[in-house]
Write an enzyme that holds these catalytic residues in place. Structure first.
Site, short mmCIF file in Angstrom:
data_model
loop_
_atom_site.label_atom_id
_atom_site.label_comp_id
_atom_site.label_asym_id
_atom_site.label_seq_id
_atom_site.Cartn_x
_atom_site.Cartn_y
_atom_site.Cartn_z
N ASP A 91 -3.51 -10.24 16.54
CA ASP A 91 -2.55 -9.19 15.23
C ASP A 91 -3.76 -8.63 14.89
O ASP A 91 -5.09 -8.70 15.10
CB ASP A 91 -2.34 -9.59 14.23
CG ASP A 91 -1.39 -9.59 13.28
OD1 ASP A 91 -1.37 -8.01 13.90
OD2 ASP A 91 -0.38 -9.41 12.74
C1 BGC Z 1 0.75 -6.54 11.37
C2 BGC Z 1 1.38 -6.47 13.05
C3 BGC Z 1 1.16 -5.21 13.12
C4 BGC Z 1 0.08 -4.07 13.68
C5 BGC Z 1 -0.03 -3.60 14.18
C6 BGC Z 1 -0.03 -6.05 11.72
O1 BGC Z 1 -1.22 -5.71 10.11
O2 BGC Z 1 1.29 -7.83 10.48
O3 BGC Z 1 2.55 -7.11 12.42
O4 BGC Z 1 2.35 -4.69 14.57
O5 BGC Z 1 -0.89 -4.92 11.85
O6 BGC Z 1 0.33 -2.37 13.53
#
Ligand code: BGC
Length: 757
Positions: A235
């Protein structure tokens, strides 16, 4: 490298320096991977997800969730999960994939697979269900749809990311059985059934270990047990220690770290703290992802490859259909719905949400829609000449007191034959990044409803919310309640379709609505404190808890009404095979007994009647959405396998099917089982290896240890233990204590020999 006639991935790898390999394992930017021009390795784009494409607008200055290219905002997962429609989700996945491809995106970051442990999770709108069979099957369908277009999907957030509070630091303390049966099971099903090209490692820790640095999670379970053959991406910002992450099985850290992680990786290899083969493995997986997705980057045409351009009109129509399939008709007294659009009727449409829809959530999943349909416009457009609509806002979106809006709305309701009141959660109450403070609708909306019901008893409520809202405080003031969730850019049209009966509601709750927040099983353990959240309710999540405790709920898991009725009959259940080869074949007849076409979601629940470990009183194991015309019948068939009947034994480290009776319940919700059958399954009883720490009861139940110990006991020295009353008293005593207490009488050369073996 993407040229099929170009060098193979191993050959490309062999030509890379250590520094180049290290550089590939973190992002080249916020949304793209690193490129190595010298080796012709192109960057690929990964972006959100999950219910629409959020492709950052390259023309926009700086970063904001609002600055993206227009894309279709499909219903959020809270809605799609309530459709229980596998084919629909695959179709939505396909459309998502085609829009991604047309925008040059290689990987769409979704679906969100986390279990809705608490209704307070601020991100529940991005998740499908409180049940892993629903989230697993629907998640797999989305993955199949997306990947069928040549775009990768990403199962997220792996794993146990069930809250937003302290999401980057909190440790979810979960026992292994609960992880396996509840929190990992949906991921597992989607990995096994749909083969996602990527999985996203979550921010949080699990039992103290960061998910993005957990070798048990990322390598042992995900790859070795489930056979995942794709790439694990972090993530965004989840990696603390890139060396530990790569060693654990993470392949790609996102976003870019300006060379910091690459330098640490290369240094670790040089200093012998990280095997170079770990880097090679991760680079190969990245090259494989580039190969898998490269035909998908950039507009293309051809059979099975989708259109060169995104078809926004087609996708808007699909988003409308999906929103209609996902709405759950919670109640419908005296069949007040549907309304006849051709009737001579005065309808008061009340609530700002009718004019300004709330259709998606906040955070990284925020899509810039191609257009937005408001329910008010759609109702106006669909109403016949004799149907007169009057609108009153009733409340403001900012939530401040506005008595004149209330008075105006009450007056409109008084002058109408029926009042349709659009209520919901204000935008700011649920979002990625923080959890909700409660599950009530805003006080001002509840007051509005009560005042309206006083002047017009024919009042219908239409809800817009991502996480569930409590209905028990106000629903007696409404004759019907239609839960529409955050239903995407075309949701307004879908609401009109449902209210006017052009579409028959067929959504079912994928999450229980409790009477009170305090009834939720995680209540005393959410969101934890001092960096730790204990999953103290274990397996008893959602209906597994309410049903085990017999606690009244507002609306049970699986519930949802239709404008028609369905009759269930003739269940047969046949067992074939035994042990791991067991298959239970179910068949029943379903009849639409009403006068309009409709869809029923037939649900199959299983209970292990007697088991050596505690198990929920019923667990969903299969479901099917069946469409039937008025008066029509169909045979519905299911197949359950050994895994569907098993629990995960932490002692044995595997899934265990115990022999004996299983009750199968088939029906329309976890609390509305219409048919039942009991089947008897044959399997070898689980044999746990014996030690001196095993209890007397475990020894006596063991096929080899039992007879052996009995011989020792009847050899005279410990004969008191053949008295059943004494035996009962001491059966939970470990053998080593009994040997001590018996002054060594229970020890025997035969026993020592057995233990040594
Ligand atoms: C979120 C993810 C997301 C990623 C990219 C993170 O903060 O938890 O779900 O895909 O950011 O935007």
């Amino acid at each position: 490298m993407t040229d099929p006639s170009g060098p193979s991935a191993p050959a490309v790898l062999a030509g890379l320096t250590l520094e180049e390999k290290a550089a590939l394992l973190s992002g080249g930017g916020t949304w793209e991977t690193a490129a190595i021009d010298r080796a012709a390795i192109p960057p690929i784009v990964l972006t959100d997800g999950p219910h629409g494409l959020r492709r950052h607008d390259p023309e926009a200055a700086g970063f904001s969730f609002e600055e993206s290219l227009p894309a279709t905002c499909f219903p959020t997962a809270a809605a799609l999960g309530s459709s229980w429609d596998v084919d629909l989700l695959e179709e939505v996945g396909r459309a998502l994939g085609e829009e991604s491809r047309a925008a040059g995106v290689a990987v769409l970051l979704g679906p969100g697979m986390n279990i809705k442990r608490s209704p307070l999770c601020g991100r529940n709108f991005e998740y499908l269900s409180e049940d892993p069979v629903v989230s697993g099957r629907l998640g797999a369908a989305l993955v199949r749809g997306v990947q069928g277009t040549g775009v990768g999907a990403s199962l997220k957030h792996f794993a146990a990311n069930n809250q937003e509070t302290d999401r980057m630091t909190v440790s979810a303390e979960v026992d292994e059985r609960t992880l396996r049966e509840i929190y990992l099971a949906g991921f597992e099903r989607a990995v096994r059934d749909a083969g996602p090209w990527t999985v996203m490692a979550a921010y949080n820790r699990i039992n103290g270990v960061h998910a993005a640095q957990d070798p048990w999670l990322l390598t042992r379970v995900l790859r070795e047990e489930w056979g995942f053959d794709g790439l694990v991406v972090s993530d965004w910002g989840a990696v603390l220690d890139p060396v530990a992450a790569v060693a654990a099985g993470l392949d790609l850290e996102m976003p870019a770290t300006n060379g910091v992680s690459a330098a640490r990786l290369a240094e670790a290899v040089r200093e012998g703290r990280l095997e170079e083969s770990a880097l090679d493995r991760a680079v190969l997986r990245l090259l494989k992802l580039i190969e898998r997705t490269s035909p998908g980057t950039g507009p293309r045409t051809g059979p099975g490859t989708g259109p060169a351009e995104a078809d926004f009109d087609r996708d808007h129509a699909l988003a409308r259909r999906a929103a209609a399939e996902s709405a759950v008709l919670l109640k419908n007294e005296d069949a007040i719905l549907p309304l006849d659009p051709r009737a001579d009727l005065r309808v008061a449409v009340i609530g700002e949400f009718a004019r300004t829809p709330r259709y998606q959530g906040a955070g990284s999943s925020r899509v810039k829609p191609t257009r937005i349909d408001a329910a008010l416009d759609a109702l106006t457009g669909a109403a016949g000449p004799a149907l007169r609509l009057a609108f009153a806002a009733g409340f403001t979106l900012s939530g401040e007191e506005a008595p004149e809006l209330l008075a105006e709305a009450v007056a409109a309701a008084r002058d109408a034959d029926i009042a349709v009141v659009f209520l919901g959660l204000p935008e700011g109450e649920e979002s990625e990044g923080f959890d909700r403070a409660g599950i009530d609708l805003p006080e001002v909306q509840v007051r509005l409803l009560k005042e309206i019901a006083l002047v017009n008893p024919r009042t219908v409520v239409v809800l817009a919310n991502g996480g569930v809202v409590r209905t028990s405080g106000w629903e007696r003031h409404a004759r019907a309640v239609l839960e529409c969730w955050l239903n995407g850019q075309a949701g307004g049209g879908a609401v009109a379709d449902l209210l006017f009966g052009r579409v028959n509601p067929s959504g079912r709750l994928a999450e229980t609505i409790p009477l009170r927040l305090e009834d939720n099983p995680s209540h005393l353990n959410f969101p934890g404190s001092e960096g730790t959240v204990v999953y103290g309710e274990r397996l008893y999540v959602g209906y597994r808890y309410y049903d085990a405790k017999g606690i009244d709920v507002a609306y049970p898991f699986g519930h949802g009404l239709s404008y028609t009725d369905f009759a269930y009959s003739g269940l047969s259940a046949v067992v074939e095979g035994d042990g791991d080869e067991t298959v239970v074949r179910l068949r029943l007849d379903l009849t639409n007994t009403g006068t309009v076409a409709g869809k029923e979601v037939v649900q199959v629940y299983v209970r292990d009647v007697a088991c050596s470990v505690d198990r929920p009183v019923r667990e969903l194991k299969a479901f099917a959405k069946v469409a039937l015309g008025p008066g029509e019948s169909a045979a519905v068939r299911f197949e359950l396998d050994a895994r569907d009947l098993s629990y995960y034994s932490t002692g044995l480290g595997r899934w265990v099917l115990e022999p004996g009776d299983f009750e199968i319940g088939v029906g329309a919700s976890s609390r509305d089982l219409r048919l039942a059958a009991t089947v008897t399954v044959d399997a070898p009883p689980p044999v746990r290896p014996l030690t001196l720490d095993s209890t007397l009861a475990e020894w006596l139940a063991h096929p080899e240890g039992g007879p052996l110990l009995r011989r020792t006991m009847t050899a005279g020295h410990a004969s008191a233990m053949s008295d059943p009353a004494i035996l009962r008293m001491v059966e939970s005593t470990p053998l080593n204590r009994l040997i001590t207490l018996s002054g060594g009488a229970l020890a025997s050369p035969e026993l020592e020999d057995y233990l040594a073996r």
